[in-house]
Design a protein around this motif. Structure first.
Motif, mmCIF file in Angstrom:
data_model
loop_
_atom_site.group_PDB
_atom_site.id
_atom_site.type_symbol
_atom_site.label_atom_id
_atom_site.label_comp_id
_atom_site.label_asym_id
_atom_site.label_seq_id
_atom_site.Cartn_x
_atom_site.Cartn_y
_atom_site.Cartn_z
ATOM 1 N N ARG A 14 -0.736 -4.766 -7.636
ATOM 2 C CA ARG A 14 0.400 -4.770 -7.098
ATOM 3 C C ARG A 14 1.127 -6.474 -7.181
ATOM 4 N NH1 ARG A 14 0.046 -2.225 -1.252
ATOM 5 N NH2 ARG A 14 -1.072 -3.869 -1.048
ATOM 6 N N LYS A 15 2.578 -6.080 -7.488
ATOM 7 C CA LYS A 15 3.278 -7.407 -7.344
ATOM 8 C C LYS A 15 4.404 -7.231 -6.679
ATOM 9 C CE LYS A 15 1.486 -9.395 -11.854
ATOM 10 N NZ LYS A 15 1.756 -10.218 -12.857
ATOM 11 N N SER A 16 5.150 -8.249 -6.254
ATOM 12 C CA SER A 16 6.442 -8.054 -5.634
ATOM 13 C C SER A 16 7.518 -8.048 -6.737
ATOM 14 C CB SER A 16 6.415 -9.250 -4.795
ATOM 15 O OG SER A 16 6.527 -10.730 -5.209
ATOM 16 N N HIS A 17 8.790 -7.738 -6.439
ATOM 17 C CA HIS A 17 9.767 -7.793 -7.524
ATOM 18 C C HIS A 17 10.975 -8.240 -6.664
ATOM 19 C CE1 HIS A 17 7.233 -4.655 -9.454
ATOM 20 N NE2 HIS A 17 6.963 -3.974 -8.192
ATOM 21 N N LEU A 71 11.011 -12.140 2.922
ATOM 22 C CA LEU A 71 9.888 -11.614 2.121
ATOM 23 C C LEU A 71 9.620 -10.153 2.898
ATOM 24 C CD1 LEU A 71 7.166 -14.017 1.847
ATOM 25 C CD2 LEU A 71 8.325 -13.013 0.183
ATOM 26 N N LEU A 72 9.765 -10.073 4.343
ATOM 27 C CA LEU A 72 9.625 -8.605 4.749
ATOM 28 C C LEU A 72 10.738 -7.882 4.611
ATOM 29 C CD1 LEU A 72 7.968 -6.853 7.049
ATOM 30 C CD2 LEU A 72 9.271 -7.858 8.858
ATOM 31 N N GLU A 73 12.066 -8.322 4.605
ATOM 32 C CA GLU A 73 13.266 -7.477 4.210
ATOM 33 C C GLU A 73 13.205 -7.172 2.636
ATOM 34 O OE1 GLU A 73 17.947 -8.076 3.570
ATOM 35 O OE2 GLU A 73 16.979 -9.861 4.460
ATOM 36 N N GLY A 74 12.729 -7.858 1.830
ATOM 37 C CA GLY A 74 12.490 -7.584 0.442
ATOM 38 C C GLY A 74 11.592 -6.426 0.307
ATOM 39 N N HIS A 75 10.459 -6.663 0.949
ATOM 40 C CA HIS A 75 9.042 -5.731 0.941
ATOM 41 C C HIS A 75 9.884 -4.327 1.624
ATOM 42 C CE1 HIS A 75 5.182 -4.122 1.021
ATOM 43 N NE2 HIS A 75 5.404 -3.869 2.377
ATOM 44 N N ILE A 76 10.548 -4.275 2.631
ATOM 45 C CA ILE A 76 10.909 -2.929 3.109
ATOM 46 C C ILE A 76 12.031 -2.144 2.033
ATOM 47 C CG2 ILE A 76 12.100 -1.792 5.193
ATOM 48 C CD1 ILE A 76 11.115 -4.049 6.976
ATOM 49 N N LYS A 77 12.808 -3.127 1.781
ATOM 50 C CA LYS A 77 13.835 -2.462 0.961
ATOM 51 C C LYS A 77 13.674 -2.165 -0.360
ATOM 52 C CE LYS A 77 18.041 -4.614 3.323
ATOM 53 N NZ LYS A 77 19.136 -5.580 3.049
ATOM 54 N N GLY A 78 12.399 -2.641 -0.808
ATOM 55 C CA GLY A 78 12.058 -2.457 -2.295
ATOM 56 C C GLY A 78 10.698 -1.676 -2.296
ATOM 57 N N CYS A 79 9.358 -2.397 -2.130
ATOM 58 C CA CYS A 79 8.206 -1.888 -2.141
ATOM 59 C C CYS A 79 7.996 -0.533 -1.075
ATOM 60 C CB CYS A 79 7.163 -2.790 -1.588
ATOM 61 S SG CYS A 79 7.151 -4.499 -2.764
ATOM 62 N N VAL A 80 8.510 -0.710 0.200
ATOM 63 C CA VAL A 80 8.233 0.408 1.070
ATOM 64 C C VAL A 80 9.428 1.573 0.532
ATOM 65 C CG1 VAL A 80 8.882 1.316 3.645
ATOM 66 C CG2 VAL A 80 7.577 -1.047 2.937
ATOM 67 N N ASP A 82 10.301 2.383 -2.134
ATOM 68 C CA ASP A 82 10.108 2.925 -3.773
ATOM 69 C C ASP A 82 8.632 3.759 -3.308
ATOM 70 O OD1 ASP A 82 12.115 1.496 -4.912
ATOM 71 O OD2 ASP A 82 10.398 -0.065 -5.695
ATOM 72 N N ARG A 83 7.715 3.252 -2.652
ATOM 73 C CA ARG A 83 6.322 3.992 -2.341
ATOM 74 C C ARG A 83 6.692 5.240 -1.553
ATOM 75 N NH1 ARG A 83 1.665 -0.262 -0.865
ATOM 76 N NH2 ARG A 83 0.537 1.976 -0.513
ATOM 77 N N LEU A 84 7.506 5.263 -0.531
ATOM 78 C CA LEU A 84 7.948 6.334 0.200
ATOM 79 C C LEU A 84 8.633 7.432 -1.066
ATOM 80 C CD1 LEU A 84 9.338 5.156 3.344
ATOM 81 C CD2 LEU A 84 7.465 6.193 3.169
ATOM 82 N N ALA A 85 9.477 6.935 -1.691
ATOM 83 C CA ALA A 85 10.000 7.956 -2.748
ATOM 84 C C ALA A 85 9.074 8.357 -3.747
ATOM 85 C CB ALA A 85 10.995 7.008 -3.470
ATOM 86 N N GLU A 86 7.712 7.609 -3.800
ATOM 87 C CA GLU A 86 6.623 8.269 -4.723
ATOM 88 C C GLU A 86 5.812 9.286 -3.747
ATOM 89 O OE1 GLU A 86 4.875 4.763 -5.965
ATOM 90 O OE2 GLU A 86 6.591 4.053 -7.445
ATOM 91 N N GLY A 87 6.160 9.464 -2.615
ATOM 92 C CA GLY A 87 5.360 10.197 -1.687
ATOM 93 C C GLY A 87 4.252 9.472 -1.013
ATOM 94 N N ILE A 92 3.473 3.225 5.354
ATOM 95 C CA ILE A 92 3.881 3.004 6.608
ATOM 96 C C ILE A 92 2.944 2.200 7.534
ATOM 97 C CG2 ILE A 92 4.746 4.225 8.730
ATOM 98 C CD1 ILE A 92 6.877 3.986 6.367
ATOM 99 N N ASP A 93 1.576 2.846 7.454
ATOM 100 C CA ASP A 93 0.735 2.276 8.121
ATOM 101 C C ASP A 93 0.744 0.660 7.478
ATOM 102 O OD1 ASP A 93 0.084 4.488 9.439
ATOM 103 O OD2 ASP A 93 -1.289 5.170 7.927
ATOM 104 N N GLU A 94 0.352 0.570 6.473
ATOM 105 C CA GLU A 94 0.557 -1.103 5.773
ATOM 106 C C GLU A 94 1.835 -1.830 6.442
ATOM 107 O OE1 GLU A 94 2.047 -2.785 1.771
ATOM 108 O OE2 GLU A 94 0.023 -1.621 1.404
#
Length: 105
Positions: A14-17, A71-80, A82-87, A92-94
Motif C-alpha cells: 500500500r502507498k499513500s496518494h 495526513l488523516l484528512e488525506g487518508h479519509i478523503k482518499g484511501c478510506v 476508495d476502499r469503501l467504494a471497493e467494498g 473502518i476498523d483500521e
C-alpha cells in the motif's frame, strides 16, 4: 485474524496518494519540526531554563499534530473512500485504530 496483522500484511504494497503540493507541504513541516527537535536538544545541552524548553516541546508537539491532521484528512478523503467504494469495510476498523492512536496524546 487480528487487524494489526492484517495491516502489516497490507503495508508492504500500500502507498499513500498525496498530491505533490501536499507532499511538499508535509516535507517542509517535517523539516521545520526536525529543526525544532535539534533546537530543543541544544537547549538541554546549554542548560536553558526548563519552562523555556517545555514551551518549545509543546510547540513541536503542536506542529506534529498538524502533520497528523493533514495526513488523516488525506487518508479519509482518499484511501478510506476508495476502499469503501471497493467494498472493503475493514478500512473502518483500521481508521478507528488510527484515530485512537492519535488520541492517546
Amino acid at each position: 485474524m487480528k487487524l494489526e496483522n492484517l495491516n502489516e500484511e497490507h503495508c508492504s504494497h500500500r502507498k499513500s496518494h498525496h498530491p505533490e503540493h501536499v507532499k511538499k507541504d508535509l516535507i517542509t513541516r517535517l523539516n521545520r519540526i526536525e529543526g525544532q527537535i535539534r533546537g530543543i536538544k541544544g537547549m538541554i545541552e546549554r542548560d536553558v531554563y526548563c519552562d523555556d524548553v517545555i514551551t518549545q516541546i509543546a510547540a513541536t508537539q503542536s506542529a506534529l499534530n498538524s502533520v497528523a491532521k493533514i495526513l488523516l484528512e488525506g487518508h479519509i478523503k482518499g484511501c478510506v473512500v476508495d476502499r469503501l467504494a471497493e467494498g472493503d469495510s475493514e478500512i473502518i476498523d483500521e481508521l478507528v485504530i488510527t484515530i485512537q492512536k492519535l488520541m492517546r496524546k
